[in-house]
Design a protein around this motif. Structure first.
Motif, PDB file in Angstrom:
ATOM      1  N   GLY A 196      30.093  -7.045   1.233  1.00 12.59           N
ATOM      2  CA  GLY A 196      29.255  -7.206   0.048  1.00 12.59           C
ATOM      3  C   GLY A 196      29.637  -8.435  -0.761  1.00 12.59           C
ATOM      4  N   ARG A 227      33.829  -3.246   4.920  1.00  7.36           N
ATOM      5  CA  ARG A 227      32.518  -2.877   4.367  1.00  7.36           C
ATOM      6  C   ARG A 227      32.395  -3.360   2.923  1.00  7.36           C
ATOM      7  NH1 ARG A 227      28.494   0.640   5.705  1.00  7.36           N
ATOM      8  NH2 ARG A 227      27.246   1.465   3.991  1.00  7.36           N
ATOM      9  N   ILE A 228      33.475  -3.187   2.160  1.00  9.74           N
ATOM     10  CA  ILE A 228      33.466  -3.675   0.779  1.00  9.74           C
ATOM     11  C   ILE A 228      33.437  -5.199   0.760  1.00  9.74           C
ATOM     12  CG2 ILE A 228      34.773  -3.762  -1.373  1.00  9.74           C
ATOM     13  CD1 ILE A 228      35.902  -1.007  -0.663  1.00  9.74           C
ATOM     14  N   ILE A 268      37.897  -9.675   0.536  1.00 11.32           N
ATOM     15  CA  ILE A 268      37.596  -9.206  -0.818  1.00 11.32           C
ATOM     16  C   ILE A 268      38.238 -10.128  -1.855  1.00 11.32           C
ATOM     17  CG2 ILE A 268      37.894  -7.307  -2.451  1.00 11.32           C
ATOM     18  CD1 ILE A 268      37.891  -5.396  -0.054  1.00 11.32           C
ATOM     19  N   LEU A 316      36.740   0.403   5.924  1.00 15.72           N
ATOM     20  CA  LEU A 316      36.359   0.504   4.515  1.00 15.72           C
ATOM     21  C   LEU A 316      36.503  -0.839   3.808  1.00 15.72           C
ATOM     22  CD1 LEU A 316      35.559   2.198   2.045  1.00 15.72           C
ATOM     23  CD2 LEU A 316      37.990   2.752   1.748  1.00 15.72           C
ATOM     24  N   ALA A 317      37.625  -1.532   4.043  1.00 14.58           N
ATOM     25  CA  ALA A 317      37.855  -2.822   3.403  1.00 14.58           C
ATOM     26  C   ALA A 317      36.823  -3.851   3.849  1.00 14.58           C
ATOM     27  CB  ALA A 317      39.268  -3.312   3.712  1.00 14.58           C
TER      28      ALA A 317
END
Length: 276
Positions: free
Chosen positions: A265, A261-262, A204, A258-259
């Motif tokens: 993107g 998945r973000i 991220i 979760l991380a």
């Protein structure tokens, strides 16, 4: 899914890590400090203080376990360990447990930071985006290129630490006591999850910053939860045991999913190309 393309990217990233001294040195120094130098210095120092009489082992409050709130841990450590070995077992089994998690975390974050922010600095990101790989293959390759080395270093470090712990404690304990169930869970359940979480956070971050230095500076904040675990354990508020470590691993895996998945993107070609 074209696995040949995935492994080609993985191989390229790993070869870059091996050649890059700025990435290679932290990957070697961190495990050595945490899993070799610290145990030797702490256990050696504790044994010196006990043998010199500075810390009498039979004095009230002299045992490090007297400060801890978990009677089960106290019973497990003190029941079959000679009094002279309590300090060594406490350091090797209890004190260094949270610090072990720094090993896969640091390895994963350092490699992941170099994966995109580093490629942008080196001017190789544009060429990567023009390869015929699909986004899903690119994401998987970048994940494996950081996750697999982190797990490998963590497991090799665990093996080395297991041997070293028994060698250091043998004079005072007189038997093989390591690895314990808690440490087995840390190595094979929590460590892969921690490296995945660190990787997700760095994906991220790396997708949004322009320089490798900025990625390292922001990503270094992820070690703070591990430091808090160490402080909580030393204060007796949170003590690692099989049940707690199992639940902690499950929580970390959920956060990692979760991380990632973000982060997935942020790895879309159009977003990366817009930041060139």
């Amino acid at each position: 899914m074209t696995w040949r393309a995935v492994w080609a990217i993985v191989s390229k990233d790993l070869s870059t890590v091996v050649r890059n001294r700025g990435v290679r040195i932290p990957l070697l120094i961190t495990p050595v400090i945490i899993l070799v130098l610290l145990p030797v210095l702490l256990v050696g120092g504790a044994e010196f203080l006990v043998s010199s009489g500075t810390v009498p082992i039979d004095a009230v409050g002299a045992s490090p376990l007297d400060r801890l709130a978990d009677p089960e841990l106290q019973q497990r450590v003190t029941s079959d360990v000679p009094a002279a070995g309590v300090w060594a077992v406490f350091i090797l089994e209890v004190f260094l447990a949270p610090l072990y998690l720094l090993v896969p975390l640091v390895v994963a974050t350092v490699i992941a930071a170099d994966s995109f922010a580093g490629e942008r600095e080196r001017g190789t990101l544009e060429a990567l985006l023009h390869t015929p790989t699909r986004d899903r293959e690119l994401i998987l390759a970048k994940f494996l290129a950081a996750w697999l080395p982190a797990i490998a270093v963590a497991w090799v470090g665990f093996l080395v630490y297991s041997v070293l712990a028994n060698v250091l404690a043998w004079p005072s304990v007189g038997r093989v006591f390591f690895p314990t169930p808690t440490w087995l869970l840390l190595a094979f359940w929590v460590a892969p999850a921690v490296s995945a979480l660190g990787l997700g956070v760095m994906v991220i971050v790396s997708g949004r910053v322009q320089t490798l230095q900025a990625a390292h500076q922001i990503g270094s904040l992820i070690v703070l939860p591990v430091v808090l675990l160490l402080v909580a354990q030393l204060g007796g508020f949170l003590l690692f045991g099989p049940r707690l470590v199992s639940l902690m691993g499950l929580l970390v895996w959920l956060l990692a999913a979760l991380a990632l998945r973000i982060g997935a993107g942020a790895l879309r070609r159009e977003r990366l190309a817009a930041r060139l």
